[in-house]
Design an enzyme around this catalytic site. Structure first.
Site, PDB file in Angstrom:
ATOM      1  N   GLU B 279      27.382  38.496  -0.241  1.00 31.95           N
ATOM      2  CA  GLU B 279      28.000  37.486   0.348  1.00 31.95           C
ATOM      3  C   GLU B 279      26.903  37.127   1.433  1.00 31.95           C
ATOM      4  O   GLU B 279      26.605  35.660   1.590  1.00 31.95           O
ATOM      5  CB  GLU B 279      29.397  37.704   0.974  1.00 31.95           C
ATOM      6  CG  GLU B 279      30.150  36.486   1.348  1.00 31.95           C
ATOM      7  CD  GLU B 279      31.820  36.896   1.451  1.00 31.95           C
ATOM      8  OE1 GLU B 279      32.474  36.394   0.599  1.00 31.95           O
ATOM      9  OE2 GLU B 279      31.806  37.464   2.216  1.00 31.95           O
ATOM     10  N   GLU B 282      24.377  35.298  -0.038  1.00 25.86           N
ATOM     11  CA  GLU B 282      24.684  33.674  -0.509  1.00 25.86           C
ATOM     12  C   GLU B 282      24.689  32.752   0.439  1.00 25.86           C
ATOM     13  O   GLU B 282      24.153  31.716   0.642  1.00 25.86           O
ATOM     14  CB  GLU B 282      26.126  33.753  -1.094  1.00 25.86           C
ATOM     15  CG  GLU B 282      26.617  32.748  -1.622  1.00 25.86           C
ATOM     16  CD  GLU B 282      27.999  32.546  -2.043  1.00 25.86           C
ATOM     17  OE1 GLU B 282      28.461  33.629  -2.218  1.00 25.86           O
ATOM     18  OE2 GLU B 282      28.509  31.506  -2.607  1.00 25.86           O
ATOM     19  N   CYS B 299      37.860  36.803  -0.402  1.00 23.27           N
ATOM     20  CA  CYS B 299      38.318  38.145  -0.860  1.00 23.27           C
ATOM     21  C   CYS B 299      39.994  38.252  -1.002  1.00 23.27           C
ATOM     22  O   CYS B 299      40.459  39.119  -1.239  1.00 23.27           O
ATOM     23  CB  CYS B 299      37.982  39.199  -0.123  1.00 23.27           C
ATOM     24  SG  CYS B 299      36.968  38.891   1.355  1.00 23.27           S
ATOM     25  N   SER B 319      32.768  30.969  -1.153  1.00 24.58           N
ATOM     26  CA  SER B 319      31.996  31.826  -1.645  1.00 24.58           C
ATOM     27  C   SER B 319      31.948  32.147  -3.064  1.00 24.58           C
ATOM     28  O   SER B 319      33.387  32.409  -3.530  1.00 24.58           O
ATOM     29  CB  SER B 319      31.874  33.180  -0.933  1.00 24.58           C
ATOM     30  OG  SER B 319      31.141  34.389  -1.692  1.00 24.58           O
ATOM     31  N   LYS B 358      47.152  40.560  -5.177  1.00 27.71           N
ATOM     32  CA  LYS B 358      46.188  41.393  -5.772  1.00 27.71           C
ATOM     33  C   LYS B 358      46.399  41.616  -7.301  1.00 27.71           C
ATOM     34  O   LYS B 358      45.800  41.741  -8.410  1.00 27.71           O
ATOM     35  CB  LYS B 358      45.824  42.495  -5.287  1.00 27.71           C
ATOM     36  CG  LYS B 358      44.875  42.389  -4.058  1.00 27.71           C
ATOM     37  CD  LYS B 358      43.371  42.240  -4.316  1.00 27.71           C
ATOM     38  CE  LYS B 358      42.645  41.813  -3.048  1.00 27.71           C
ATOM     39  NZ  LYS B 358      41.267  41.179  -3.444  1.00 27.71           N
ATOM     40  N   GLU B 361      45.706  38.365  -8.820  1.00 23.71           N
ATOM     41  CA  GLU B 361      44.380  38.064  -8.800  1.00 23.71           C
ATOM     42  C   GLU B 361      43.772  38.885  -9.976  1.00 23.71           C
ATOM     43  O   GLU B 361      42.911  38.404 -10.812  1.00 23.71           O
ATOM     44  CB  GLU B 361      43.513  38.685  -7.564  1.00 23.71           C
ATOM     45  CG  GLU B 361      42.018  38.392  -7.743  1.00 23.71           C
ATOM     46  CD  GLU B 361      41.153  39.058  -6.401  1.00 23.71           C
ATOM     47  OE1 GLU B 361      41.489  40.213  -6.289  1.00 23.71           O
ATOM     48  OE2 GLU B 361      40.478  38.489  -5.982  1.00 23.71           O
ATOM     49  N   GLU B 366      39.592  34.502 -15.416  1.00 22.29           N
ATOM     50  CA  GLU B 366      38.267  34.471 -14.983  1.00 22.29           C
ATOM     51  C   GLU B 366      37.782  36.197 -14.763  1.00 22.29           C
ATOM     52  O   GLU B 366      36.538  36.317 -14.566  1.00 22.29           O
ATOM     53  CB  GLU B 366      37.778  33.891 -13.949  1.00 22.29           C
ATOM     54  CG  GLU B 366      38.302  32.263 -13.394  1.00 22.29           C
ATOM     55  CD  GLU B 366      39.489  32.213 -13.078  1.00 22.29           C
ATOM     56  OE1 GLU B 366      39.596  32.330 -11.860  1.00 22.29           O
ATOM     57  OE2 GLU B 366      40.477  31.783 -13.677  1.00 22.29           O
TER      58      GLU B 366
END
Ligand code: SF4
Ligand code: SF4
Ligand code: SF4
Ligand code: FES
Lengths: 165, 576
Positions: B279, B282, B299, B319, B358, B361, B366
């Site tokens: 990060e 980036e 995150c 990000s 989470k 997620e 993806e």
């Protein structure tokens, strides 16, 4: 606030009513306490509160859709399902009940193949559950739209219903 | 604040003039039962369980909303008060399923506690009860509306604190239902899966989706190599499940996980360090090459979903780094699998997270490669507590043990991910050194620490001004995004965490939670940072080794394949 711009969510039914809705929104969105009148006008326009219309209202009023839905389900005057062109109310008050109104209601349900609170597939009729409509002198009585039909017998029903296109 | 004197149960006491009767009583050491009241949420006076008598006022008053007046004489324990409270609770119970023994909240239910406190003697189950369907459409939280006591806490947290606007009161009278927009299943709404509703719900009407049995199944499958990762915020809160105060319990946590039978006990902090390196590079890349700024952290999966639904036009600011949980999963099934000579499908990755989002997620499409998901199962801190119970593990008596290598090695920069401002601080520790090429000595960035909703700082890095902002709680994030959308946010870097206080206040953390508990967990997080010998992510030897032998360089080809992701625009009010 609450005006996301995902392309797939923006497509409105291609329907002149939504242009009219946009005009109404322009008129009401700046006014305080205008949500209920806005919902009433919307219902007048569509006959009920369609989901895409509620979404548009939420965006314009900058409130969550859940809030609009909460209000719409709190008041008995709002409908969330499309309703028939003709709304049938069979009185279930005491006077009518004694004179056999439940048989009248059963007959209407049979003829139309729907239950109280439902709408026929062709959107021709909606049966609305009611208590007493206050025309006890004519018992058993029903209303279709604004018209009162009294001293009913089950046999009369199919003919009366047919009159409403 | 002016102080005034009131008399509560015969004793004079000095209280702030703007206190409610409830807070005044609490100051006097008197415990008044409450249900709809929740510290930090707008009080409404809906349930009336907190009834008290105020002399000169005819009816009983709801103490949680009733203000004190100078000289007020208050009685909290009269026959009338006791009767009223008992009747209210009895009425609630009459419309409540009799299913404590199988309920997620058994033993930790405020309704149970209150029924006990007010001395409920009989419950009439004879009346009509509303029957509602359970809602299991969300991968993160489960709604069981029959247990709902209509206290409204979830409505307030979802609307006021998270500004997600999903839960509301629908219908009226006997049919009243606290439910998602359009009475849809949560999973088909724009619910961000944050689980804050499950944190404030006093009963078992909203709970985390329990995935404990899936993990037991994996653990008893001899063909699977089961590894576990634990997020930073879990170690400072798991003790609460066993009556301990919030403190760093990393050693016991590791020992307990080993007792459960995991083949390796690893640390999400390892990939938190990795996230920071990716990060920070980036960010520098964007600054140097005219990329989209400000860059925003990625995150917190609830936050990602929130942005996708509410501000899709701002997605380029995110990000592209996967979260530490997902980086861990991807590496466990590539880097670690190679090292162990295992096929990716032989490895089963379990995460222990402070977070219900989470779970969502891990299920995003993806987050898998060739049909193999990065992370197989996600348990919250609360579910881990239950697993320890089921396994008969006496947490307080566990010895301290160490994480396994190599994915258990981490720095202090990683552990502070658990508190709001931590990712920002960790990134700065690395970015500043990368930019200046000099060692950074002053590594604690106090401006970005603390429970405040929005924090800002401007730093001088090698003569350049770097402007950063940090927000926790999605209503605060929304404020920042409105500024950004209006072109009024000239930051370089923004950190957003969905939950109040960051992950320490996550939707999967032990109950109950209030400001004090959040502060204690936060303190423990910064303690854990200070306790570690290495406190900058780029100094993590295991991460250096990972780059040397496997990834190559930050933002390199392998990183892009395994550690970065993309986002989807989603409709405002529903799931696609
Ligand atoms: S919510 Fe509480 S009172 Fe209701 S069944 Fe569960 S444990 Fe029992
Ligand atoms: S999980 Fe979060 S967004 Fe979803 S209903 Fe609960 S509080 Fe609202
Ligand atoms: S779901 Fe829980 S928090 Fe929400 S209103 Fe019902 S009991 Fe209260
Ligand atoms: S706690 Fe005071 S009214 Fe509910």
């Amino acid at each position: 606030m609450f005006e996301g711009a995902c392309a797939c969510a923006q497509q409105l039914p291609n329907n002149g009513d939504y242009d009219r809705l946009a005009e109404l929104l322009n008129k009401y969105k700046q006014q305080k306490g205008a949500l209920i009148p806005m919902l009433q006008e919307t219902q007048k326009l569509f006959g009920y509160l369609p989901e895409p219309a509620m979404e548009q209202i939420a965006r314009a009023f900058a409130v969550p859709l859940g809030h609009i839905y909460g209000v719409a389900t709190f008041y008995a005057q709002f409908y969330l399902e499309p309703r028939g062109r003709h709304v049938i109310r069979v009185c279930q008050g005491t006077a009518c009940h004694v004179r056999g109104s439940s048989k009248i209601l059963d007959r209407v349900k049979q003829e139309l193949g729907i239950n109280a609170g439902e709408t026929t597939k062709d959107f021709r009729y909606t049966i609305e559950p009611v208590a007493c409509i206050g025309a006890c002198g004519l018992a058993p009585v029903m209303m279709i739209n604004e018209n009162t039909h009294g001293r009913l017998t089950p046999e009369m029903m199919s003919k009366i219903l047919l009159k409403y296109e | 604040m002016d102080m005034i004197t009131v008399k509560i149960d015969g004793k004079d006491i000095q209280v702030p003039a703007d206190a409610t009767v409830l807070t005044a009583a609490q100051m006097a050491g008197i415990d008044i039962p409450t249900l709809c009241y929740y510290p930090g949420l707008r009080p409404e006076g809906a349930c009336r369980v907190c009834a008290v008598e105020v002399e000169g006022v005819k009816s009983l008053v709801a103490s949680c909303v009733y203000p004190v007046t100078p000289g007020a004489v208050i009685h909290t324990n009269t026959p009338r008060v006791r009767n009223a409270r008992r009747t209210i609770v009895e009425l609630m119970l009459a419309n409540h399923p009799n299913s404590c023994l199988t309920c997620e909240r058994n033993n930790n239910c405020e309704l149970q506690q209150i029924a006990f406190k007010v001395g409920v003697r009989k419950v009439s189950f004879s009346g009509e009860r509303r029957e509602w369907l359970k809602d299991e459409t969300s991968p993160s939280v489960v709604r069981d509306p029959e247990k709902c006591i209509l206290c409204g806490r979830c409505v307030k947290v979802c609307n006021d604190i998270q500004s997600a606007g999903i839960l509301n009161y629908n219908n009226r009278g006997f049919d009243t239902l606290v439910a998602p927009v359009l009475n849809r299943g949560l999973g088909s709404t724009s619910c961000v899966a944050c689980g804050q509703c499950s944190v404030v719900c006093p009963v078992g009407a909203i709970t985390e989706k329990n995935d404990v049995d899936e993990v037991w199944r994996a653990l008893s499958d001899p063909k699977l190599h089961v590894v576990v990762q634990t997020a930073p915020a879990v170690r400072v809160a798991i003790g609460e499940e066993f009556g301990l105060t919030s403190s760093v319990e990393t050693g016991k946590l590791v020992a307990g996980l080993r007792r459960l039978g995991f083949d390796r006990v690893f640390d999400t902090d390892f990939t938190a360090d990795l996230t920071i390196i990716e990060e920070a590079h980036e960010l520098l890349h964007r600054i140097q090459n005219g990329g989209t700024l400000p860059m925003i952290t990625s995150c917190s999966p609830g936050w990602i979903k929130f942005l996708e639904h509410n501000y899709p036009a701002l997605l380029p600011h995110l990000s592209t780094c996967k979260s530490p949980q997902q980086m861990f999963g991807a590496l466990a099934k590539s880097y670690y699998a190679d090292k162990m000579g295992l096929k990716p499908e032989e490895i089963y990755v379990v995460s222990i997270m402070p977070c219900t989002a989470k779970k969502y997620e891990a299920k995003r499409p993806e987050m898998s490669r060739d049909g193999i998901v990065d992370v197989d199962a996600v348990l919250t801190t609360r579910e881990l507590g239950r697993m320890f119970e089921e396994a008969g593990i006496d947490f307080a008596k566990l010895p301290d043990e160490e994480f396994d290598e190599p994915m258990g090695i981490s720095t202090g920069a990683a552990v502070i991910f658990g508190a709001s401002g931590g990712v920002m601080e960790a990134a700065l520790r690395t970015a500043v050194e990368v930019i200046t090429g000099k060692e950074l000595h002053d590594i604690e960035f106090a401006q970005v620490r603390g429970l405040e909703g929005i924090k800002e700082a401007t730093l001088d890095v090698a003569g350049q001004k770097v402007k950063v902002a940090v927000a926790n709680g999605l209503a605060n994030a929304r404020k920042l995004m409105d500024l950004l959308a209006a072109g009024q946010a000239d930051y370089h870097f923004i950190e957003i965490m969905s939950c109040p206080g960051g992950c320490i206040g996550g939707g999967g953390q032990p109950l109950p939670v209030d400001m004090e508990v959040r502060l204690a967990r936060m303190k423990a997080i910064y303690q854990a940072d200070r306790d570690l010998p290495l406190r900058k992510s780029h100094e993590n030897p295991a991460v250096k080794e990972l780059y040397k032998t496997f990834l190559g360089k930050p933002l390199g080809h392998k990183s892009h394949e395994l550690l970065h992701t993309s986002y989807t625009c989603r409709p405002l009010f529903k799931e696609c």
